[in-house]
Motif scaffolding. Structure first.
Motif, PDB file in Angstrom:
ATOM      1  N   ILE A   1     -35.742  62.458 -28.495  1.00  0.00           N
ATOM      2  CA  ILE A   1     -36.501  61.459 -29.401  1.00  0.00           C
ATOM      3  C   ILE A   1     -38.145  60.635 -28.758  1.00  0.00           C
ATOM      4  N   ASN A   2     -37.610  59.868 -27.541  1.00  0.00           N
ATOM      5  CA  ASN A   2     -37.985  58.666 -26.833  1.00  0.00           C
ATOM      6  C   ASN A   2     -39.032  59.134 -25.972  1.00  0.00           C
ATOM      7  N   GLU A   3     -39.188  60.664 -25.723  1.00  0.00           N
ATOM      8  CA  GLU A   3     -39.601  60.846 -24.682  1.00  0.00           C
ATOM      9  C   GLU A   3     -40.076  60.754 -23.722  1.00  0.00           C
ATOM     10  N   ALA A   4     -39.087  60.210 -23.008  1.00  0.00           N
ATOM     11  CA  ALA A   4     -38.372  59.840 -22.033  1.00  0.00           C
ATOM     12  C   ALA A   4     -38.680  60.267 -20.358  1.00  0.00           C
ATOM     13  N   GLU A   5     -38.811  59.963 -19.138  1.00  0.00           N
ATOM     14  CA  GLU A   5     -38.706  61.113 -18.664  1.00  0.00           C
ATOM     15  C   GLU A   5     -37.459  60.999 -17.965  1.00  0.00           C
ATOM     16  N   THR A   6     -36.797  61.876 -18.079  1.00  0.00           N
ATOM     17  CA  THR A   6     -35.199  62.120 -17.261  1.00  0.00           C
ATOM     18  C   THR A   6     -35.407  63.577 -16.516  1.00  0.00           C
ATOM     19  N   ASP A   7     -33.968  62.936 -15.784  1.00  0.00           N
ATOM     20  CA  ASP A   7     -33.670  64.549 -15.014  1.00  0.00           C
ATOM     21  C   ASP A   7     -32.669  65.603 -15.944  1.00  0.00           C
ATOM     22  N   PRO A   8     -32.880  66.358 -16.636  1.00  0.00           N
ATOM     23  CA  PRO A   8     -32.766  67.069 -17.828  1.00  0.00           C
ATOM     24  C   PRO A   8     -30.726  68.033 -17.434  1.00  0.00           C
ATOM     25  N   CYS A   9     -31.159  67.267 -15.925  1.00  0.00           N
ATOM     26  CA  CYS A   9     -29.512  68.049 -14.740  1.00  0.00           C
ATOM     27  C   CYS A   9     -29.090  66.921 -14.936  1.00  0.00           C
ATOM     28  N   GLU A  10     -29.279  66.054 -15.167  1.00  0.00           N
ATOM     29  CA  GLU A  10     -28.098  63.999 -15.286  1.00  0.00           C
ATOM     30  C   GLU A  10     -27.440  63.990 -16.621  1.00  0.00           C
ATOM     31  N   GLY A  11     -25.887  63.842 -16.238  1.00  0.00           N
ATOM     32  CA  GLY A  11     -25.225  64.285 -17.063  1.00  0.00           C
ATOM     33  C   GLY A  11     -23.858  65.445 -17.040  1.00  0.00           C
ATOM     34  N   ILE A  12     -24.525  66.109 -16.867  1.00  0.00           N
ATOM     35  CA  ILE A  12     -24.295  67.413 -17.246  1.00  0.00           C
ATOM     36  C   ILE A  12     -23.440  68.124 -15.894  1.00  0.00           C
ATOM     37  N   LEU A  13     -21.687  68.198 -16.815  1.00  0.00           N
ATOM     38  CA  LEU A  13     -20.636  68.437 -16.035  1.00  0.00           C
ATOM     39  C   LEU A  13     -20.855  69.702 -15.658  1.00  0.00           C
ATOM     40  N   HIS A  14     -19.825  69.822 -14.073  1.00  0.00           N
ATOM     41  CA  HIS A  14     -19.726  71.244 -13.694  1.00  0.00           C
ATOM     42  C   HIS A  14     -18.146  71.565 -13.978  1.00  0.00           C
ATOM     43  N   HIS A  15     -17.939  72.202 -14.366  1.00  0.00           N
ATOM     44  CA  HIS A  15     -16.290  72.851 -14.553  1.00  0.00           C
ATOM     45  C   HIS A  15     -16.223  73.982 -13.372  1.00  0.00           C
ATOM     46  N   ALA A  16     -14.756  73.854 -13.263  1.00  0.00           N
ATOM     47  CA  ALA A  16     -14.385  74.781 -12.193  1.00  0.00           C
ATOM     48  C   ALA A  16     -14.019  76.208 -12.722  1.00  0.00           C
ATOM     49  N   GLU A  17     -13.856  76.239 -13.811  1.00  0.00           N
ATOM     50  CA  GLU A  17     -14.410  77.812 -14.421  1.00  0.00           C
ATOM     51  C   GLU A  17     -15.125  78.624 -14.122  1.00  0.00           C
ATOM     52  N   GLY A  18     -15.934  77.691 -14.036  1.00  0.00           N
ATOM     53  CA  GLY A  18     -17.726  78.636 -13.263  1.00  0.00           C
ATOM     54  C   GLY A  18     -18.787  78.063 -14.848  1.00  0.00           C
ATOM     55  N   VAL A  19     -18.505  76.821 -15.630  1.00  0.00           N
ATOM     56  CA  VAL A  19     -19.401  76.696 -16.452  1.00  0.00           C
ATOM     57  C   VAL A  19     -19.657  75.388 -16.346  1.00  0.00           C
ATOM     58  N   ASP A  20     -20.725  75.039 -17.277  1.00  0.00           N
ATOM     59  CA  ASP A  20     -21.768  73.855 -17.431  1.00  0.00           C
ATOM     60  C   ASP A  20     -21.490  73.536 -18.552  1.00  0.00           C
ATOM     61  N   LEU A  21     -21.313  71.789 -18.086  1.00  0.00           N
ATOM     62  CA  LEU A  21     -21.222  71.210 -19.938  1.00  0.00           C
ATOM     63  C   LEU A  21     -21.374  70.512 -20.011  1.00  0.00           C
ATOM     64  N   VAL A  22     -22.659  69.751 -21.466  1.00  0.00           N
ATOM     65  CA  VAL A  22     -23.132  68.881 -21.621  1.00  0.00           C
ATOM     66  C   VAL A  22     -22.013  67.997 -23.157  1.00  0.00           C
ATOM     67  N   PRO A  23     -21.518  66.817 -22.272  1.00  0.00           N
ATOM     68  CA  PRO A  23     -20.276  66.279 -23.306  1.00  0.00           C
ATOM     69  C   PRO A  23     -21.024  65.756 -24.636  1.00  0.00           C
ATOM     70  N   ALA A  24     -20.019  65.728 -25.195  1.00  0.00           N
ATOM     71  CA  ALA A  24     -19.992  65.493 -27.024  1.00  0.00           C
ATOM     72  C   ALA A  24     -19.009  63.907 -26.910  1.00  0.00           C
ATOM     73  N   ASN A  25     -19.612  63.010 -28.268  1.00  0.00           N
ATOM     74  CA  ASN A  25     -18.347  61.583 -27.965  1.00  0.00           C
ATOM     75  C   ASN A  25     -19.483  60.688 -29.559  1.00  0.00           C
ATOM     76  N   ILE A  26     -18.393  59.773 -29.841  1.00  0.00           N
ATOM     77  CA  ILE A  26     -18.909  59.897 -31.379  1.00  0.00           C
ATOM     78  C   ILE A  26     -20.444  59.203 -31.461  1.00  0.00           C
ATOM     79  N   GLU A  27     -20.792  59.366 -30.056  1.00  0.00           N
ATOM     80  CA  GLU A  27     -22.216  58.369 -30.226  1.00  0.00           C
ATOM     81  C   GLU A  27     -23.277  59.527 -31.510  1.00  0.00           C
ATOM     82  N   LEU A  28     -22.616  60.661 -31.300  1.00  0.00           N
ATOM     83  CA  LEU A  28     -23.656  62.189 -31.649  1.00  0.00           C
ATOM     84  C   LEU A  28     -23.716  61.607 -33.657  1.00  0.00           C
ATOM     85  N   SER A  29     -22.172  61.150 -33.168  1.00  0.00           N
ATOM     86  CA  SER A  29     -22.671  61.105 -35.199  1.00  0.00           C
ATOM     87  C   SER A  29     -23.639  59.773 -35.779  1.00  0.00           C
TER      88      SER A  29
END
Length: 210
Positions: free
Chosen positions: A69-97
């Motif tokens: 939204i803010n057109e900020a230049e950031t690393d798109p991979c930042e914050g992606i969690l790598h799970h032991a089951e072989g999947v990547d995840l972008v998490p969510a919390n109450i901030e999404l509301s």
């Protein structure tokens, strides 16, 4: 080619998160590159994958969308969690509301999630979106960004009754925002064929929707 699939139903407790997690891990076990997106402020998928306190996670889907939204230049991979089951995840919390409320005043608000997904497409075979149990702005964003939608539905009267409203929303999004959107299927969940009730509801779904 990456396939983006939204798993959605406006009713809670029908197995959306369980479906998303198991489908994603199943794809990963077949050698596919899988990205799981938690688009529910409750953070149920985040917690089910072992991140017990979603509200303590600093970089989430909300912060990634705010960067868009803010057109900020950031690393798109930042914050992606790598799970032991072989999947990547972008998490969510109450901030999404809070972010969903702020989207009301954003230009092209229905396409913010699509902008983030377009950045990720080249890196994955499947992107699965676990939607919140509502037909709010985040769910509309998920449908506008997806190639297809999978609808888990509990074999009970009220969840099946709500299918009509959900399908109306999907067709409206298809007409106005995302002409390529297709229905992957309707997935009956928590079916107990030992009961006549479950059998009748299952048959009703099959007769009505094919």
């Amino acid at each position: 080619m990456c396939k983006v699939m939204a798993i959605t139903n406006q009713k809670g407790g029908v197995g959306k998160t369980t479906t998303t997690v198991n489908l994603g891990i199943g794809f990963a076990r077949h050698g596919k590159r899988v990205f799981l997106m938690d688009a529910d402020p409750q953070g149920s998928m985040t917690a089910s994958l072992g991140y017990i306190e979603p509200d303590d996670i600093k970089v989430t889907l909300a912060s990634k969308l705010m960067d868009i939204i803010n057109e900020a230049e950031t690393d798109p991979c930042e914050g992606i969690l790598h799970h032991a089951e072989g999947v990547d995840l972008v998490p969510a919390n109450i901030e999404l509301s809070a972010l969903e409320v702020s989207l009301i005043n954003v230009l092209s608000r229905e396409r913010i999630l699509r902008s983030y997904i377009d950045i990720l497409r080249a890196s994955y075979d499947y992107i699965l979106i676990d939607c919140m149990p509502s037909l709010g702005m985040m769910t509309i964003n998920a449908l506008a960004a997806a190639d297809s939608v999978l609808i888990p539905v509990q074999t009970a009267y009220l969840p099946v009754k709500g299918l009509e409203q959900l399908l109306t929303t999907i067709y409206k999004v298809k007409r106005q925002l995302n002409r390529k959107l297709e229905i992957e299927g309707i997935l009956p969940t928590m079916v107990d064929f030992r009961t006549v009730y479950a059998k009748e509801i299952f048959e009703k779904i099959h007769i009505t929707y094919g």
